[in-house]
Every structure is written in structure tokens, then in C-alpha cells.
Scaffold this motif. Structure first.
Motif, PDB file in Angstrom:
ATOM      1  N   VAL A 135       0.850  -1.185   0.000  1.00 53.69           N
ATOM      2  CA  VAL A 135       0.000   0.000   0.000  1.00 53.69           C
ATOM      3  C   VAL A 135       0.887   1.237   0.000  1.00 53.69           C
ATOM      4  O   VAL A 135       1.821   1.302   0.776  1.00 53.69           O
ATOM      5  CB  VAL A 135      -0.865   0.076   1.285  1.00 53.69           C
ATOM      6  N   HIS A 136       0.554   2.224  -0.855  1.00 50.56           N
ATOM      7  CA  HIS A 136       1.299   3.489  -0.849  1.00 50.56           C
ATOM      8  C   HIS A 136       0.471   4.569  -0.172  1.00 50.56           C
ATOM      9  O   HIS A 136      -0.675   4.772  -0.538  1.00 50.56           O
ATOM     10  CB  HIS A 136       1.553   3.958  -2.283  1.00 50.56           C
ATOM     11  N   CYS A 137       1.065   5.310   0.780  1.00 52.80           N
ATOM     12  CA  CYS A 137       0.331   6.402   1.415  1.00 52.80           C
ATOM     13  C   CYS A 137       1.075   7.692   1.165  1.00 52.80           C
ATOM     14  O   CYS A 137       2.291   7.725   1.220  1.00 52.80           O
ATOM     15  CB  CYS A 137       0.241   6.192   2.920  1.00 52.80           C
ATOM     16  N   SER A 141      -2.988  11.705   6.914  1.00 58.56           N
ATOM     17  CA  SER A 141      -4.443  11.465   6.903  1.00 58.56           C
ATOM     18  C   SER A 141      -4.744  10.199   6.127  1.00 58.56           C
ATOM     19  O   SER A 141      -5.557   9.368   6.525  1.00 58.56           O
ATOM     20  CB  SER A 141      -5.209  12.609   6.255  1.00 58.56           C
ATOM     21  N   GLN A 142      -4.032  10.048   4.966  1.00 57.42           N
ATOM     22  CA  GLN A 142      -4.283   8.871   4.161  1.00 57.42           C
ATOM     23  C   GLN A 142      -3.818   7.619   4.896  1.00 57.42           C
ATOM     24  O   GLN A 142      -4.413   6.551   4.763  1.00 57.42           O
ATOM     25  CB  GLN A 142      -3.574   8.973   2.807  1.00 57.42           C
ATOM     26  N   LEU A 144      -3.956   7.161   8.115  1.00 60.20           N
ATOM     27  CA  LEU A 144      -5.013   6.829   9.082  1.00 60.20           C
ATOM     28  C   LEU A 144      -6.156   6.094   8.409  1.00 60.20           C
ATOM     29  O   LEU A 144      -6.627   5.043   8.868  1.00 60.20           O
ATOM     30  CB  LEU A 144      -5.513   8.128   9.726  1.00 60.20           C
ATOM     31  N   LEU A 145      -6.612   6.635   7.260  1.00 63.76           N
ATOM     32  CA  LEU A 145      -7.726   6.005   6.548  1.00 63.76           C
ATOM     33  C   LEU A 145      -7.332   4.618   6.046  1.00 63.76           C
ATOM     34  O   LEU A 145      -8.128   3.677   6.076  1.00 63.76           O
ATOM     35  CB  LEU A 145      -8.166   6.880   5.373  1.00 63.76           C
ATOM     36  N   THR A 146      -6.080   4.494   5.604  1.00 67.72           N
ATOM     37  CA  THR A 146      -5.628   3.203   5.080  1.00 67.72           C
ATOM     38  C   THR A 146      -5.578   2.157   6.174  1.00 67.72           C
ATOM     39  O   THR A 146      -5.930   0.997   5.946  1.00 67.72           O
ATOM     40  CB  THR A 146      -4.241   3.345   4.441  1.00 67.72           C
ATOM     41  N   HIS A 148      -7.511   2.040   8.734  1.00 65.90           N
ATOM     42  CA  HIS A 148      -8.911   1.624   8.921  1.00 65.90           C
ATOM     43  C   HIS A 148      -9.314   0.631   7.846  1.00 65.90           C
ATOM     44  O   HIS A 148      -9.963  -0.377   8.110  1.00 65.90           O
ATOM     45  CB  HIS A 148      -9.844   2.843   8.847  1.00 65.90           C
ATOM     46  N   PHE A 149      -8.909   0.933   6.608  1.00 69.60           N
ATOM     47  CA  PHE A 149      -9.270   0.075   5.493  1.00 69.60           C
ATOM     48  C   PHE A 149      -8.627  -1.300   5.620  1.00 69.60           C
ATOM     49  O   PHE A 149      -9.217  -2.325   5.290  1.00 69.60           O
ATOM     50  CB  PHE A 149      -8.830   0.752   4.184  1.00 69.60           C
TER      51      PHE A 149
ATOM     52  N   GLU B  29     -11.781  11.769   8.054  1.00 71.82           N
ATOM     53  CA  GLU B  29     -11.044  11.005   9.072  1.00 71.82           C
ATOM     54  C   GLU B  29     -11.846  10.926  10.363  1.00 71.82           C
ATOM     55  O   GLU B  29     -11.892   9.880  11.021  1.00 71.82           O
ATOM     56  CB  GLU B  29      -9.691  11.673   9.372  1.00 71.82           C
ATOM     57  N   LEU B  58     -14.437   5.463   2.848  1.00 71.66           N
ATOM     58  CA  LEU B  58     -13.173   4.776   3.099  1.00 71.66           C
ATOM     59  C   LEU B  58     -12.612   4.242   1.786  1.00 71.66           C
ATOM     60  O   LEU B  58     -11.416   4.369   1.496  1.00 71.66           O
ATOM     61  CB  LEU B  58     -13.405   3.642   4.093  1.00 71.66           C
ATOM     62  N   ALA B  62      -9.043   5.952   1.041  1.00 66.72           N
ATOM     63  CA  ALA B  62      -7.901   5.199   1.544  1.00 66.72           C
ATOM     64  C   ALA B  62      -7.097   4.675   0.368  1.00 66.72           C
ATOM     65  O   ALA B  62      -7.601   4.527  -0.737  1.00 66.72           O
ATOM     66  CB  ALA B  62      -8.389   4.050   2.416  1.00 66.72           C
TER      67      ALA B  62
END
Lengths: 298, 284
Positions: A135-137, A141-142, A144-146, A148-149, B29, B58, B62
Motif C-alpha cells: 500500500v502506498h500512502c 491522513s491517508q 489513518l484512513l488506510t 482503517h481500510f 477522518e 473509506l 484510503a
């Protein structure tokens, strides 16, 4: 009438949302314990237990990403080639994952262990790579969302035992700038990521290795006393609370131990500090150098 | 930080956005991290609808995990190795410049970094017939010098003009215009700059330190953050559009303690941010 229907709908949905038996089993079933992932790095008989975080800290060129490749290969290779056959997620925050280098390390290890023909080698490599998720972030913020995903991936893949993050400090300066003068605001995003990571560690019992770049170069000279300790952790408290094992990576000074047999290879040292729950710290130092086939311990 | 707005996804209407804002949920977020049951009760909306919105948001924001095998296949088919035109330099770089990677050239003033870049630009535009983007922040690029180098390669005036047309030059002198230019390139500028059948294969930034050095030092954080941003957008450009990015950095040694301390900080972060490095030695 409508409220009754609504309640029934919600109950249905809740039944869907709550875990099925298989998912519950996948969550509670012990993930592959990675204690034996690399015993040469950790003190005592220890390696990282379930739900522990290992931080690799060092300035650039000290072998942190190479160590991650080494650990990655150790996980995804088949048992016959000395691997653990565990699935791995690699979170890449600064585009430092070099797939070509990773595959060349994997191939050299497969060759050394299995010594099979080229065609089946490719097959073996492909099956190893299918155990890896990348996974690339591009921002915290991304990230954090990643995370969660990724919770979905953890619950649906019980073979996922390792999470590698390279590197957790990539967004340090952008976050500091965005937070302005308020320290709490500067650290807010990484704190949220660390808290979420802590929950994922408790719920899914995975192991995490993360690299952290040093922001101050250590000087080897009389002026070093006037600067603050370069190896002091600088990331937020929430992250530091998570870290159980800290590996300090550094380059060994080119001294009189450069034997002719070692050639002109740069030796890199790793100093491990493991803090246990009772508050005591265990230490261990090891050294390695980087070859075409990956990391080789001395 | 993505602010919640109505229409972002099906089910997220203005009333719901207002309700969420009243419950102190302003960004995606915040929504994703909060407890769904409690939030559904506070905003008096159905749990199912809120959960569905969370799932869609999401999925939209994401990063998506990719299997290692697929990533490797894609890399094998899209990576190209560009020769620099100089065989010994090619040997040093393990057969040339790799697209999808950043190759940083750093060295003291007058060590030949810009000349190497001119040579690379000329070689790619003339021999490989591909486009090059040259971002000049020092004012050191002149078309006359490029023409001189091209004349050494071919005497055909038409070919020389064609090759010059494939080199697109941007002249900028501060970091904000640099970021603007790089973001513009990422957002469609690279396709527009592809002229004459080729595509952009290399992006040269001469030099990064000229725009960033004035911002480093002292107590400011902005310089480091902007440097991280420049590195980030160069890497994204390299990976997503399969170009070889070449930033140039000046490596200086100073005696003043406070200056060298901030330079070291800057050097460390910049080096950590870039990929392959090549040190220019004046005698090599």
C-alpha cells in the motif's frame, strides 16, 4: 408501523455487521508467532511476540530498508526455503520499496535453498509475492484512513501476521508545518494513527516493524557534546508507548578492523533495546553487511 | 484532511452534513474513526445508512492495497532504462537511468552537475527521440549550449531543431512556483508536453537546493516541510508516469557551527527523501 420496520431493518443489519463465526475465529485464532523471525537481532531468546512493535531507527544508508527486505523474505518464502509462509502487508510512505531489489533477494534465497530450474523458480517467486500486499500512502491522513481500510484485510486473512511500515516518520515535517505553533496539533495525526495501530495490535495480534529516519546526524567529534543526543526518539508519545523493541542502526566507523578478507564492504551495526513489561531493558548488538543476496550477518 | 461535503457520496446530503458538523465531525477522518452506533443515535440517522456512507468514503479516500505479484508484473512491463550518453556514467548507474526512480546528483559548485544534465537531456532528445522536461532554477541553461552539444552529435540542422523541440524548459526561481509547476505536470502537463510522437521520459530539476536552501535554518519548519513535499511530488511523478527524475543538489561544507547544523538536518532529510545518489567529484 414504520418504526417497527425500521427496528427490524436495523436488527438485520446489525446481524450482518456483527462477526460471523468464521470471522470471529479468524480474529481470535493465534496468528503466526513471529518470535523466530530473526533471533540474531533480538536479545535473549526473544523476538517480537504477538502484538509487539519493533522500531528500526537510524539515519539514511544504515540498512533499515534492507533489514525490512530481509524480514519480508523470511516471512513469505516457503518452509522449504527457510521461510515462515506468512502473509505480509507493506505500507510504503515514501516510495522506498524497490520491487526489483526485493525480487532479486528472493530469487537468490530460493536458488540457494531449492536449486530448481528457472521456470519453477519464477512460479515460486510469484507465489511468494502473492503473499505480499503493498500500500502506498502520501499523507498522514491517508495513512489513518488506510489503516482503517486494512482492518478488513486483517479480519479476512488470518495468514496476515506482519505489518511493515517504511517509514513512520515520513510525514513528520509536513505535519509539523501544518500544526503551526501548537505541539499537540502537530502530533495529532500520528497520535491517532498510533492509537488505531494499538487497537489493531490488540484485536488482531499482528506484529509491526516500522522504520524511523533520524533527523539529526550524529557527529563523531568534540563538538558532539553541544548537540542533543541524535538517537533520542522524536515522534509523538503515543507512538513511543507502542514501541517495545528499538533497533538502532548505524554505520560502523571504518577503523583498523577492515580486514582484507572482508573486502571493502561497509559493515552496519544494529543495537537492540527491548523493554519488557516489568520495566527492565535487555540489550543486544549485532552487525551485518549488505550483499547482492540481501543482508548477511557477521 | 478531507472535509465532509454534501454530494461526496450517495446518502451524504446537506442535512446529514450539518448534523455531523453539529456532532463535531467535520472531516472524513473524523467520521471513519468515530463510533458508528453512537453517531447514528446523535444524528438520528439509520445505522445502516451511516455504515454504508463510511464504507464508501473509506473506499474513495484510503489507499488500495495491491498484491506484490501484480505490482512486480506492472513494474517489469513499464520500467525502462535510459542511457545517459556517457558509457562510464552508465556503468556507474548500473546501465543507466531507471524510469520510476529518482537519481540525485550532488556535488560542490563547478563539479559538472549541470553539464551532465545537459548531456543527458541532449542524448534522450536526440538519440532516444523522447521528450525531456528541464526545470531551471539557477538560470544556467542556455539553448546555445544545448545546440552546441547537439552539433557535436549531428550536423543535420533539421534533426537539431527537432531534438531541441523535445526539450521543454521551465524557468522558476522559488519553491512555490516549483511545486506549482510539478503539480501541474502531474495533473496532465506531462501529456501536453509530449511532442512529436515521443513521451516525457525524464524530468530534470536544476537545482533543488537553490530554491530550498533559503528556507532552511533557524527555527522555521516550513523549509523541511516544503522539501518533503518537493521530494514527494517528484517521487509520485516518477512512479505514476514512468519518468526518471533527476534533482540536483549542491553539497557544501561550512565552518559555522549553526549553519552546518541546519544544513546537516536539511541534508539528512533530503537524502532520506531521495533514491539513488551519485556524488560528483571534480576529478572524476
Amino acid at each position: 408501523m414504520t418504526s417497527q420496520r425500521r427496528r427490524r431493518e436495523e436488527e438485520e443489519v446489525r446481524a450482518e455487521m456483527s462477526e460471523s463465526g468464521a470471522q470471529l475465529f479468524a480474529r481470535l485464532e493465534a496468528r503466526r508467532c513471529l518470535k523466530d523471525i530473526e533471533p540474531r537481532l533480538f536479545p535473549g531468546d526473544g523476538g517480537p511476540q504477538h502484538g509487539e512493535v519493533v522500531e528500526l531507527y537510524g539515519s539514511e544508508g544504515t540498512g533499515k530498508t534492507e533489514l525490512l527486505y530481509h524480514l519480508l523474505c523470511r516471512c513469505v518464502l516457503p518452509n522449504a526455503a527457510g521461510g515462515l509462509e506468512a502473509d505480509v502487508v507493506f505500507v510504503d510512505t515514501d516510495y522506498s520499496l524497490d520491487m526489483l531489489r526485493l525480487v532479486s533477494i528472493m530469487e537468490s534465497r530460493l536458488n540457494a535453498a531449492l536449486s530448481t530450474s528457472a521456470a519453477s523458480d519464477e512460479e515460486a517467486c510469484r507465489s511468494c509475492l502473492s503473499r505480499l500486499l503493498v500500500v502506498h500512502c502520501s499523507s498522514s491522513s491517508q495513512l489513518l484512513l488506510t489503516l482503517h481500510f486494512l482492518e478488513n484485510s486483517f479480519s479476512s486473512r488470518p495468514g496476515l501476521a506482519l505489518l511493515l511500515i517504511d517509514s513512520i516518520s515520513a510525514f513528520y515535517w509536513p505535519d509539523r508545518c501544518e500544526g503551526g505553533a501548537n505541539l499537540a496539533k502537530q502530533e495529532e495525526k500520528l497520535s491517532k494513527c498510533s492509537e488505531l495501530l494499538g487497537r489493531l495490535l490488540r484485536d488482531y495480534r499482528i506484529t509491526v516493524f516500522a522504520t524511523c529516519h533520524a533527523i539529526r546526524r550524529s557527529y563523531s567529534g568534540p563538538s558532539s557534546s553541544s548537540f542533543s543526543d541524535p538517537d533520542r526518539p522524536y515522534l509523538c508519545r503515543a507512538w513511543q508507548r507502542l514501541v517495545i523493541h528499538r533497533l538502532l542502526c548505524s554505520r560502523q566507523e571504518a577503523g583498523n578492523n577492515m580486514a582484507a578478507t572482508a573486502g571493502r564492504r561497509q559493515v552496519l551495526t544494529v543495537h537492540c533495546t527491548s523493554s519488557s513489561s516489568s520495566g527492565t531493558k535487555a540489550h543486544r548488538s549485532s552487525s551485518f553487511y549488505v550483499t547482492d543476496g540481501g543482508v548477511e550477518f557477521t | 484532511m478531507v472535509l465532509l461535503r454534501d454530494g461526496m457520496c450517495p446518502g451524504l446530503d446537506e442535512g446529514l452534513v450539518r448534523g455531523l458538523r453539529a456532532a463535531d465531525i467535520k472531516t472524513v477522518e473524523d467520521l471513519v474513526s468515530s463510533d458508528m452506533e453512537e453517531l447514528a443515535q446523535r444524528c438520528s440517522v439509520s445505522y445502516k445508512a451511516l455504515f454504508a456512507i463510511r464504507r464508501v468514503l473509506l473506499a474513495q479516500h484510503a489507499a488500495f492495497p495491491v498484491s506484490g505479484a501484480d505490482l512486480y508484473e506492472e513494474l517489469l512491463s513499464s520500467t525502462a532504462i535510459l542511457s545517459t550518453g556517457n558509457p562510464s556514467l552508465d556503468k556507474l548507474l548500473d546501465s543507466g537511468l531507471y524510469t520510476g526512480e529518482i537519481t540525485e546528483l550532488s556535488g560542490g559548485p563547478g563539479s559538472g552537475k549541470s553539464q551532465v544534465c545537459f548531456g543527458v537531456a541532449v542524448h534522450i532528445s536526440h538519440q532516444l527521440k523522447q521528450n525531456v522536461i528541464y526545470v531551471d532554477t539557477t538560470g544556467g541553461l542556455t539553448a546555445g549550449r544545448l545546440l552546441q552539444m547537439l552539433q557535436a552529435e549531428t550536423s543535420n540542422a533539421e534533426e537539431q531543431m527537432e531534438a531541441l523541440q523535445r526539450i521543454r524548459v521551465f524557468r522558476l526561481f522559488d519553491v512555490f512556483s516549483l511545486l506549482d509547476c510539478l503539480y501541474g505536470l502531474c495533473g496532465g502537463g506531462l501529456q501536453r508536453a509530449s511532442v512529436g510522437g515521443g513521451s516525457v521520459k525524464a524530468v530534470i530539476v536544476d537545482s533543488v537546493s537553490a530554491v530550498i536552501a533559503p528556507l532552511l535554518g533557524g527555527k522555521q519548519n516550513e523549509g523541511m516541510s516544503l522539501m518533503s513535499q518537493v521530494a514527494g511530488v517528484l517521487k509520485t511523478m516518477a512512479k505514476d508516469f514512468n519518468v526518471a527524475a533527476l534533482p540536483l543538489l549542491i553539497k557544501e561544507e561550512f565552518d559555522l557551527k549553526w549553519w552546518s547544523r541546519s544544513k546537516e538536518e536539511g541534508g539528512g532529510a533530503a537524502a532520506a527523501a531521495s533514491g539513488k545518489r551519485k556524488r560528483d567529484e571534480t576529478d572524476s
